[in-house]
Design a protein around this motif. Structure first.
Motif, PDB file in Angstrom:
ATOM      1  N   LEU A  10       0.941  -1.190   0.109  1.00  0.00           N
ATOM      2  CA  LEU A  10       0.000  -0.003  -0.101  1.00  0.00           C
ATOM      3  C   LEU A  10       0.849   1.456   0.039  1.00  0.00           C
ATOM      4  O   LEU A  10       0.643   2.185  -0.746  1.00  0.00           O
ATOM      5  CB  LEU A  10      -0.887  -0.038   1.125  1.00  0.00           C
ATOM      6  N   MET A  11       1.965   1.309   0.690  1.00  0.00           N
ATOM      7  CA  MET A  11       2.811   2.471   1.035  1.00  0.00           C
ATOM      8  C   MET A  11       4.012   2.534   0.232  1.00  0.00           C
ATOM      9  O   MET A  11       4.510   3.426   0.043  1.00  0.00           O
ATOM     10  CB  MET A  11       3.146   2.655   2.384  1.00  0.00           C
ATOM     11  N   GLY A  12       4.223   1.443  -0.594  1.00  0.00           N
ATOM     12  CA  GLY A  12       5.556   1.330  -1.383  1.00  0.00           C
ATOM     13  C   GLY A  12       5.374   1.433  -2.721  1.00  0.00           C
ATOM     14  O   GLY A  12       4.057   2.122  -3.130  1.00  0.00           O
ATOM     15  N   ARG A  13       6.365   1.215  -3.696  1.00  0.00           N
ATOM     16  CA  ARG A  13       5.758   1.384  -5.296  1.00  0.00           C
ATOM     17  C   ARG A  13       4.693   0.692  -5.880  1.00  0.00           C
ATOM     18  O   ARG A  13       4.369   0.769  -6.925  1.00  0.00           O
ATOM     19  CB  ARG A  13       7.017   0.749  -5.832  1.00  0.00           C
ATOM     20  N   TYR A  14       4.052  -0.251  -5.119  1.00  0.00           N
ATOM     21  CA  TYR A  14       2.895  -1.166  -5.612  1.00  0.00           C
ATOM     22  C   TYR A  14       1.537  -0.341  -5.247  1.00  0.00           C
ATOM     23  O   TYR A  14       0.518  -0.927  -5.414  1.00  0.00           O
ATOM     24  CB  TYR A  14       3.024  -2.566  -5.160  1.00  0.00           C
ATOM     25  N   GLY A  15       1.617   0.544  -4.191  1.00  0.00           N
ATOM     26  CA  GLY A  15       0.541   1.384  -3.935  1.00  0.00           C
ATOM     27  C   GLY A  15      -0.466   1.624  -4.880  1.00  0.00           C
ATOM     28  O   GLY A  15      -1.498   1.195  -4.659  1.00  0.00           O
ATOM     29  N   PRO A  16      -0.065   2.399  -6.140  1.00  0.00           N
ATOM     30  CA  PRO A  16      -1.094   2.850  -6.968  1.00  0.00           C
ATOM     31  C   PRO A  16      -1.824   1.524  -7.600  1.00  0.00           C
ATOM     32  O   PRO A  16      -3.013   1.535  -7.667  1.00  0.00           O
ATOM     33  CB  PRO A  16      -0.341   3.343  -8.133  1.00  0.00           C
ATOM     34  N   LEU A  17      -1.233   0.567  -7.899  1.00  0.00           N
ATOM     35  CA  LEU A  17      -1.880  -0.759  -8.389  1.00  0.00           C
ATOM     36  C   LEU A  17      -2.936  -1.317  -7.208  1.00  0.00           C
ATOM     37  O   LEU A  17      -3.880  -1.951  -7.573  1.00  0.00           O
ATOM     38  CB  LEU A  17      -0.835  -1.756  -8.528  1.00  0.00           C
ATOM     39  N   THR A  18      -2.394  -1.514  -5.922  1.00  0.00           N
ATOM     40  CA  THR A  18      -3.248  -1.713  -4.819  1.00  0.00           C
ATOM     41  C   THR A  18      -4.535  -1.118  -4.858  1.00  0.00           C
ATOM     42  O   THR A  18      -5.503  -1.650  -4.740  1.00  0.00           O
ATOM     43  CB  THR A  18      -2.454  -1.902  -3.612  1.00  0.00           C
ATOM     44  N   LYS A  19      -4.462   0.194  -4.795  1.00  0.00           N
ATOM     45  CA  LYS A  19      -5.653   1.162  -4.634  1.00  0.00           C
ATOM     46  C   LYS A  19      -6.434   1.026  -5.955  1.00  0.00           C
ATOM     47  O   LYS A  19      -7.618   1.275  -5.739  1.00  0.00           O
ATOM     48  CB  LYS A  19      -5.056   2.662  -4.408  1.00  0.00           C
ATOM     49  N   ARG A  52       9.546   2.948   6.948  1.00  0.00           N
ATOM     50  CA  ARG A  52       7.977   2.696   6.685  1.00  0.00           C
ATOM     51  C   ARG A  52       7.613   1.384   7.472  1.00  0.00           C
ATOM     52  O   ARG A  52       8.547   0.649   7.307  1.00  0.00           O
ATOM     53  CB  ARG A  52       7.369   2.894   5.447  1.00  0.00           C
ATOM     54  N   GLU A  53       6.275   1.162   8.128  1.00  0.00           N
ATOM     55  CA  GLU A  53       5.981  -0.050   8.666  1.00  0.00           C
ATOM     56  C   GLU A  53       4.276   0.180   8.566  1.00  0.00           C
ATOM     57  O   GLU A  53       3.728   1.175   8.317  1.00  0.00           O
ATOM     58  CB  GLU A  53       6.418  -0.252  10.112  1.00  0.00           C
ATOM     59  N   GLY A  54       3.904  -1.040   8.656  1.00  0.00           N
ATOM     60  CA  GLY A  54       2.416  -1.107   8.855  1.00  0.00           C
ATOM     61  C   GLY A  54       1.935  -1.118  10.275  1.00  0.00           C
ATOM     62  O   GLY A  54       1.666  -0.313  11.042  1.00  0.00           O
ATOM     63  N   SER A  55       2.222  -2.475  10.777  1.00  0.00           N
ATOM     64  CA  SER A  55       1.941  -2.802  12.467  1.00  0.00           C
ATOM     65  C   SER A  55       2.897  -3.734  12.672  1.00  0.00           C
ATOM     66  O   SER A  55       2.699  -4.952  12.585  1.00  0.00           O
ATOM     67  CB  SER A  55       0.733  -3.384  12.618  1.00  0.00           C
ATOM     68  N   PRO A  56       4.140  -3.468  12.973  1.00  0.00           N
ATOM     69  CA  PRO A  56       5.287  -4.400  12.979  1.00  0.00           C
ATOM     70  C   PRO A  56       5.379  -5.340  14.119  1.00  0.00           C
ATOM     71  O   PRO A  56       5.021  -4.918  15.205  1.00  0.00           O
ATOM     72  CB  PRO A  56       6.641  -3.481  13.065  1.00  0.00           C
ATOM     73  N   ASN A  57       5.203  -6.559  13.702  1.00  0.00           N
ATOM     74  CA  ASN A  57       5.151  -7.508  14.908  1.00  0.00           C
ATOM     75  C   ASN A  57       6.395  -7.347  15.736  1.00  0.00           C
ATOM     76  O   ASN A  57       6.099  -7.976  17.191  1.00  0.00           O
ATOM     77  CB  ASN A  57       5.215  -9.071  14.242  1.00  0.00           C
ATOM     78  N   THR A  58       7.530  -6.978  15.530  1.00  0.00           N
ATOM     79  CA  THR A  58       8.636  -7.100  16.253  1.00  0.00           C
ATOM     80  C   THR A  58       8.502  -6.297  17.465  1.00  0.00           C
ATOM     81  O   THR A  58       8.766  -6.509  18.664  1.00  0.00           O
ATOM     82  CB  THR A  58       9.933  -6.642  15.606  1.00  0.00           C
ATOM     83  N   VAL A  59       7.649  -5.107  17.018  1.00  0.00           N
ATOM     84  CA  VAL A  59       7.223  -4.323  18.454  1.00  0.00           C
ATOM     85  C   VAL A  59       6.348  -4.796  19.294  1.00  0.00           C
ATOM     86  O   VAL A  59       6.744  -4.766  20.686  1.00  0.00           O
ATOM     87  CB  VAL A  59       6.942  -2.968  17.881  1.00  0.00           C
ATOM     88  N   LYS A  60       5.428  -5.638  18.712  1.00  0.00           N
ATOM     89  CA  LYS A  60       4.425  -6.266  19.593  1.00  0.00           C
ATOM     90  C   LYS A  60       5.178  -7.463  20.372  1.00  0.00           C
ATOM     91  O   LYS A  60       4.732  -7.637  21.541  1.00  0.00           O
ATOM     92  CB  LYS A  60       3.142  -6.700  18.849  1.00  0.00           C
TER      93      LYS A  60
END
Length: 317
Positions: free
Chosen positions: A105-114, A231-239
């Protein structure tokens, strides 16, 4: 219990959080089959959510398999990662749930995803920040953590397990240094500045190619975790660090500020001076965090219950 049959599509079947998702839903009665995009994923980590090593041809030859399986009595398709969405919506029979992992979503594939995501029946993102980037109706369901695996343990015993010395402060960078989006050079520079302000040795260590079930020992052996991702979404390492009471110093990415808001000690900032000061304070005090107290809502059980609710809603339409 449920009797749903789900066809999973993914670019990275080895991803730990994807495996945990499938296992938790199977425990709840969901029967699932996973199809992975052909070709090799050459990413530096099995948890990497990028897929730059595959070609357009790999995705084109993935579709016939998706189409054939879609005719085999499933209730829905769950497309995991945005690049699998075109194949999911191209099959004409089944409703589609799409989970976005971050870079799709937030990287180079974001436009395709949206462009493709609105054709799905439900879209799931990992954080409120991702929901804002997506900008359309979606569900926020973070990937869950196995709280039975990631739990506090004695630091010295953990260090003996992983082979680390007990006479120095150790900061853990839990990603392969070559993963550019994780920005290892920034972490190295921050720890280098911290070394000049403490009167005992401080080292920055990584944990790469470590089986996921052993990572809890590394979290418990460290004095702090540093995350300097771009950038991250919801990083599991932090959780996972929270679940082990490991203090975290992190850039302000994804849902990290939300997760660490009530956790002490912790520091979230995009300013290097503040990250250095936060890490110095944590290492001087030598205390664990209270992250475990705030980890209940990020368990795999909660994730599984919420995903199952989405499945049942979509299948019933």
């Amino acid at each position: 219990m449920t009797d749903l049959r789900v066809l999973n599509l993914t670019t990275n079947e080895s991803s730990q959080f994807f495996q945990a998702q499938v296992e938790e839903l199977q425990r709840r009665g969901v029967e699932s089959t996973t199809l992975s995009v052909p070709g090799e994923n050459h990413s530096q980590s099995v948890d990497a959510d990028t897929d730059g090593s595959r070609s357009v041809w790999d995705y084109a030859r993935f579709y016939p398999s998706v189409l054939a399986h879609s005719l085999d009595g499933y209730d829905l398709v769950h497309a995991n990662y945005g690049l699998t969405a075109p194949m999911a919506v191209a099959q004409p029979r089944l409703p589609v749930v799409l989970s976005l992992w971050g870079s799709d979503l937030m990287g180079r594939y974001g436009p395709l995803t949206k462009r493709v995501a609105p054709f799905c029946d439900e879209v799931i993102v990992m954080s409120e920040g991702m929901a804002e980037v997506y900008g359309e109706s979606c569900r926020v369901i973070p990937h869950g953590v196995d709280l039975d695996l990631f739990e506090p343990m004695d630091r010295d015993a953990a260090r003996e397990t992983v082979g680390w010395p007990t006479d120095e402060r150790i900061v853990l960078f839990p990603y392969p240094p070559k993963r550019e989006v994780k920005n290892y050079p920034r972490a190295r520079d921050i720890v280098g500045r911290v070394q000049d302000r403490l009167d005992r040795p401080v080292s920055l260590r990584t944990a790469t190619d470590v089986p996921h079930e052993r990572m809890a020992s590394y979290f418990n052996a460290a004095d702090a975790l540093v995350m300097t991702s771009r950038r991250e979404g919801s990083p599991n390492t932090v959780k996972e660090a929270m679940a082990c009471n490991l203090p975290v110093v992190s850039t302000d990415v994804g849902d990290v500020r939300h997760r660490l808001g009530p956790v002490e000690p912790s520091t979230v900032s995009d300013d290097d001076d503040e990250l250095v000061a936060g890490l110095v304070e944590i290492l001087r005090a030598g205390e664990r965090s209270n992250g475990r107290e705030h980890a209940t809502e990020i368990g795999v059980e909660q994730m599984g219950a919420r995903l199952l609710s989405v499945y049942e809603s979509v299948a019933a339409q």
